[in-house]
Every structure is written in structure tokens, then in C-alpha cells.
Design an enzyme around this catalytic site. Structure first.
Site, PDB file in Angstrom:
ATOM      1  N   GLU A 146       0.858  -1.197   0.000  1.00  0.00           N
ATOM      2  CA  GLU A 146       0.000   0.000   0.000  1.00  0.00           C
ATOM      3  C   GLU A 146       0.891   1.242   0.000  1.00  0.00           C
ATOM      4  OE1 GLU A 146      -3.547   0.033   2.461  1.00  0.00           O
ATOM      5  OE2 GLU A 146      -2.990   2.015   3.205  1.00  0.00           O
TER       6      GLU A 146
ATOM      7  N   TYR B 219      -6.585   7.254  -0.520  1.00  0.00           N
ATOM      8  CA  TYR B 219      -7.330   8.417  -1.037  1.00  0.00           C
ATOM      9  C   TYR B 219      -7.892   9.149   0.177  1.00  0.00           C
ATOM     10  CZ  TYR B 219     -10.839  10.626  -4.199  1.00  0.00           C
ATOM     11  OH  TYR B 219     -11.614  11.487  -4.940  1.00  0.00           O
TER      12      TYR B 219
HETATM   13  P1  FAD Z   1     -17.818   0.893   7.294  1.00  0.00           P
HETATM   14  O1  FAD Z   1     -17.830  -0.477   6.745  1.00  0.00           O
HETATM   15  O2  FAD Z   1     -18.900   1.807   6.844  1.00  0.00           O
HETATM   16  O3  FAD Z   1     -17.854   0.768   8.899  1.00  0.00           O
HETATM   17  C1  FAD Z   1     -17.717   1.910   9.727  1.00  0.00           C
HETATM   18  C2  FAD Z   1     -18.441   1.656  11.058  1.00  0.00           C
HETATM   19  O4  FAD Z   1     -19.854   1.596  10.847  1.00  0.00           O
HETATM   20  C3  FAD Z   1     -18.077   0.327  11.721  1.00  0.00           C
HETATM   21  O5  FAD Z   1     -18.123   0.523  13.106  1.00  0.00           O
HETATM   22  C4  FAD Z   1     -19.171  -0.619  11.259  1.00  0.00           C
HETATM   23  O6  FAD Z   1     -19.376  -1.684  12.170  1.00  0.00           O
HETATM   24  C5  FAD Z   1     -20.375   0.294  11.177  1.00  0.00           C
HETATM   25  N1  FAD Z   1     -21.290  -0.051  10.065  1.00  0.00           N
HETATM   26  C6  FAD Z   1     -20.941  -0.511   8.842  1.00  0.00           C
HETATM   27  N2  FAD Z   1     -22.053  -0.660   8.077  1.00  0.00           N
HETATM   28  C7  FAD Z   1     -23.092  -0.264   8.838  1.00  0.00           C
HETATM   29  C8  FAD Z   1     -24.498  -0.160   8.612  1.00  0.00           C
HETATM   30  N3  FAD Z   1     -25.024  -0.517   7.430  1.00  0.00           N
HETATM   31  N4  FAD Z   1     -25.294   0.310   9.611  1.00  0.00           N
HETATM   32  C9  FAD Z   1     -24.761   0.682  10.828  1.00  0.00           C
HETATM   33  N5  FAD Z   1     -23.425   0.588  11.097  1.00  0.00           N
HETATM   34  C10 FAD Z   1     -22.611   0.143  10.114  1.00  0.00           C
HETATM   35  N6  FAD Z   1      -9.478   5.785   5.038  1.00  0.00           N
HETATM   36  C11 FAD Z   1      -9.332   6.786   4.123  1.00  0.00           C
HETATM   37  O7  FAD Z   1      -9.847   7.886   4.341  1.00  0.00           O
HETATM   38  N7  FAD Z   1      -8.617   6.593   2.959  1.00  0.00           N
HETATM   39  C12 FAD Z   1      -8.050   5.413   2.646  1.00  0.00           C
HETATM   40  O8  FAD Z   1      -7.419   5.278   1.598  1.00  0.00           O
HETATM   41  C13 FAD Z   1      -8.182   4.329   3.586  1.00  0.00           C
HETATM   42  N8  FAD Z   1      -7.650   3.110   3.330  1.00  0.00           N
HETATM   43  C14 FAD Z   1      -7.870   2.067   4.200  1.00  0.00           C
HETATM   44  C15 FAD Z   1      -7.398   0.790   3.883  1.00  0.00           C
HETATM   45  C16 FAD Z   1      -7.617  -0.291   4.735  1.00  0.00           C
HETATM   46  C17 FAD Z   1      -7.105  -1.655   4.354  1.00  0.00           C
HETATM   47  C18 FAD Z   1      -8.325  -0.094   5.962  1.00  0.00           C
HETATM   48  C19 FAD Z   1      -8.537  -1.231   6.913  1.00  0.00           C
HETATM   49  C20 FAD Z   1      -8.793   1.175   6.289  1.00  0.00           C
HETATM   50  C21 FAD Z   1      -8.590   2.258   5.427  1.00  0.00           C
HETATM   51  N9  FAD Z   1      -9.079   3.541   5.700  1.00  0.00           N
HETATM   52  C22 FAD Z   1      -8.925   4.573   4.801  1.00  0.00           C
HETATM   53  C23 FAD Z   1      -9.718   3.814   6.998  1.00  0.00           C
HETATM   54  C24 FAD Z   1     -11.255   3.622   6.973  1.00  0.00           C
HETATM   55  O9  FAD Z   1     -11.834   4.602   6.137  1.00  0.00           O
HETATM   56  C25 FAD Z   1     -11.737   3.754   8.416  1.00  0.00           C
HETATM   57  O10 FAD Z   1     -11.309   2.672   9.178  1.00  0.00           O
HETATM   58  C26 FAD Z   1     -13.223   4.025   8.618  1.00  0.00           C
HETATM   59  O11 FAD Z   1     -13.409   4.447   9.974  1.00  0.00           O
HETATM   60  C27 FAD Z   1     -14.142   2.848   8.372  1.00  0.00           C
HETATM   61  O12 FAD Z   1     -14.169   2.516   7.057  1.00  0.00           O
HETATM   62  P2  FAD Z   1     -14.996   1.215   6.545  1.00  0.00           P
HETATM   63  O13 FAD Z   1     -14.948   1.236   5.103  1.00  0.00           O
HETATM   64  O14 FAD Z   1     -14.588  -0.006   7.267  1.00  0.00           O
HETATM   65  O15 FAD Z   1     -16.463   1.667   7.057  1.00  0.00           O
END
Ligand code: FAD
Length: 287
Positions: free
Chosen positions: A16, A48
Site C-alpha cells: 500500500e 485516497y
Molecule cells: P464501514 O464499513 O462503513 O464501517 C464503519 C463503522 O460503521 C463500523 O463501526 C461498522 O461496524 C459500522 N457499520 C458498517 N455498516 C453499517 C451499517 N449498514 N449500519 C450501521 N453501522 C454500520 N481511510 C481513508 O480515508 N482513505 C483510505 O485510503 C483508507 N484506506 C484504508 C485501507 C484499509 C485496508 C483499511 C482497513 C482502512 C482504510 N481507511 C482509509 C480507513 C477507513 O476509512 C476507516 O477505518 C473508517 O473508519 C471505516 O471505514 P470502513 O470502510 O470499514 O467503514
């Protein structure tokens, strides 16, 4: 190529990288990529910024260059919290036009600087949106210790399952420093019917500021063994770096012995560290 195809043939090793800040020298990222190219990663993903901003265009450009100039498969991260439908379509069309086939669909961290748009509240909303309109391979994030906002790992796992049901065909974990969290998470994920490949995210921790940032942002547990090494070497940057590399290598060996689907190395744009780790473990991926 869709990166999900890789897991049918091998244990993957991916990297990454992140785009340089708007104020930094742009050539830094290309020097990093030049230094990593011959390490032959299965793919390289590009982060991003969730708030959008000036360097987001660079993320698309870098993902394109990785694929079209370095001839390495690329994955473009896309956090959706601040995006409108139109914004998302613009980025996705740009990625499609340059031939990027893989998107890591994310929500993005909620910080005081981020203004949520309201269209995409969770990563699953973006995943469903992409699945309906595009043919990208969609990847999602997962958290071996549970996401910091979740009340329990079980609740969080339910939402990971939702991301897979909406169209994610591969998962990458947040970094962790104790393999037992990953192994227990994988077991629970399989029991919850999540059968897609789960790549383990490994971050070689090589300086003290990085450790403090990491704990604040991700809330990962720091095992005693790790803390002792930090305490012992914190006043010697070189020794701390070497301890961090050795710790990451040890984690990777442990994960490969447990038949992990793949390892995703948070390289922090540091080809020296990536090289040292690859030299130590590359042959283990070829068995
Ligand atoms: P989600 O899947 O939406 O989850 C966020 C929270 O909401 C969790 O607590 C989950 O349990 C809860 N949740 C999920 N779906 C629902 C629903 N339908 N209803 C109610 N609650 C729900 N961030 C950046 O800004 N840029 C990046 O490039 C970036 N790269 C990353 C790469 C990796 C491999 C990882 C692990 C993280 C990365 N992040 C990045 C960080 C990420 O954006 C954060 O961890 C963020 O807080 C959660 O993202 P997520 O996509 O897991 O969110």
C-alpha cells in the site's frame, strides 16, 4: 486483472502506498515505486483522502501509473463519506477510463475536517452503488479487533458480511500487532458465512511517532513483546527500525504458517523497509 483472481493461484503479497501531500515533492511517490517495482508485489493499492482535496486526483493518477507504467496490478481506495453520487461517479469513471479494475470501497474516518455528504453513510452503500453500475472488483476493509466505533466484534462482523453481500469479493484487514486477533477474527468470519479471501494488513512499525499515531487512530492493542522492544530501542532510530522490521517478519511467518490468503504490507512509501521484509519472506510465498 481483478485481484480476486490471484487468490485462486497463490498466497498474495501486496503493498500500500499513499499520494504525497499537495505541498510535498511529487517525485517522492515515484521514487518509492521505482524502489519497490522489482520486489514484484501482486498488486499495489493507493490511498485516497476521505475529505477529497487536492491530492485525490493524484490517487487516480498514481493508480493508473502503477497499472500502465509500472505494469503492476493496482487497487484504488475510495472513501465515500464526503462524496455525492456525482463525485463518486466522476472518480469511478476516471478509474475505468484508465483501466484500473479494482476499488477498495471505504467509508473513511469521521474527523472534524470531514463534512459528510449524506449520500453514502457506510462503505456498504458505496459497494452496492458500484456493483449496480460498474464491473470493478470491489474490496472492503475489516478489523480483527473490531472497528473502533462498533459496540462488539460480532456487530462489526455483521456489517462486514453486509459488505460482502453487497458485492465485495475480497477483504483487507486493518493492521494488528498480535496474530491471535487475526486468527480468531478469520475463524469467526468463516463461521459467519464470509468466505471471500481475507488479506492480513501488516504495518512495519519503524518509528515512535508512527506508533503513537497508529494507536490513536486505529486503537490496536500493543502486545507486551512489542512494547518492550519499543521501550528498549526508542532512543536509537536505526535499532527501532530494525526491531520493527523483525517484528513484522515474525508476524508474516506466523500468518503464512496458518495459511493466510495474503499479506498486505503498509509500506508507508518506504522501499528500504519493504525490501528488507521481502528479502526475509519472499520465498515463503512461493511454496
Ligand atoms: P464501514 O464499513 O462503513 O464501517 C464503519 C463503522 O460503521 C463500523 O463501526 C461498522 O461496524 C459500522 N457499520 C458498517 N455498516 C453499517 C451499517 N449498514 N449500519 C450501521 N453501522 C454500520 N481511510 C481513508 O480515508 N482513505 C483510505 O485510503 C483508507 N484506506 C484504508 C485501507 C484499509 C485496508 C483499511 C482497513 C482502512 C482504510 N481507511 C482509509 C480507513 C477507513 O476509512 C476507516 O477505518 C473508517 O473508519 C471505516 O471505514 P470502513 O470502510 O470499514 O467503514
Amino acid at each position: 486483472m481483478k485481484t480476486t483472481e490471484l487468490f485462486k493461484k497463490k498466497t498474495t503479497l501486496s503493498f500500500e502506498v499513499f499520494p504525497p501531500k499537495p505541498t510535498s515533492d511529487e517525485s517522492v511517490i515515484y521514487k518509492a515505486l521505482d524502489g519497490m517495482k522489482d520486489l514484484d508485489p501482486d498488486f499495489i493499492s493507493v490511498t485516497y483522502g476521505a475529505g477529497g482535496g487536492a491530492n485525490c486526483g493524484k490517487s487516480v493518477q498514481i493508480a493508473s501509473d502503477i497499472k500502465n507504467k509500472y505494469h503492476i496490478e493496482s487497487v484504488a481506495h475510495l472513501p465515500c463519506i464526503a462524496l455525492s453520487e456525482e463525485d463518486a461517479l466522476t472518480v469511478l469513471e476516471s478509474l475505468k477510463n484508465v483501466g484500473v479494475e479494482n476499488v477498495l470501497a471505504l467509508r473513511g474516518d469521521i474527523t472534524p475536517e470531514i463534512v459528510p455528504n449524506g449520500r453514502f453513510k457506510h462503505a456498504s452503500d458505496l459497494i452496492a452503488f458500484i456493483r449496480e453500475r460498474f464491473d470493478f472488483n470491489i474490496i472492503a476493509a475489516c478489523y480483527p479487533e473490531g472497528h473502533s466505533e462498533s459496540s462488539s466484534l460480532e456487530e462489526d462482523l455483521g456489517y462486514v458480511r453486509k459488505k460482502v453481500d453487497c458485492g465485495a469479493s475480497q477483504l483487507i484487514t486493518q493492521l494488528f500487532l498480535d496474530n491471535d486477533y487475526f486468527l480468531s477474527f478469520r475463524e469467526k468470519a468463516r463461521a459467519a458465512g464470509i468466505s471471500v479471501p481475507i488479506e492480513a494488513g501488516i504495518m512495519p512499525v519503524t518509528n515512535k511517532a508512527q506508533i503513537e499515531r497508529m494507536v490513536k487512530l486505529c486503537g490496536v492493542q500493543m502486545p507486551k513483546k512489542f512494547l518492550r522492544a519499543i521501550e528498549r530501542y526508542e532512543h536509537s532510530p536505526e535499532a527501532l527500525r530494525d526491531a520493527g522490521i523483525a517484528y513484522a517478519v515474525d508476524q508474516i511467518v506466523g500468518l503464512l504458517s496458518e495459511n493466510v490468503d495474503g499479506v498486505h504490507l503498509y509500506t508507508m512509501n518506504n522501499p528500504y523497509v519493504a525490501r528488507r521484509i521481502c528479502e526475509a519472506v519472499k520465498s515463503l510465498f512461493e511454496v
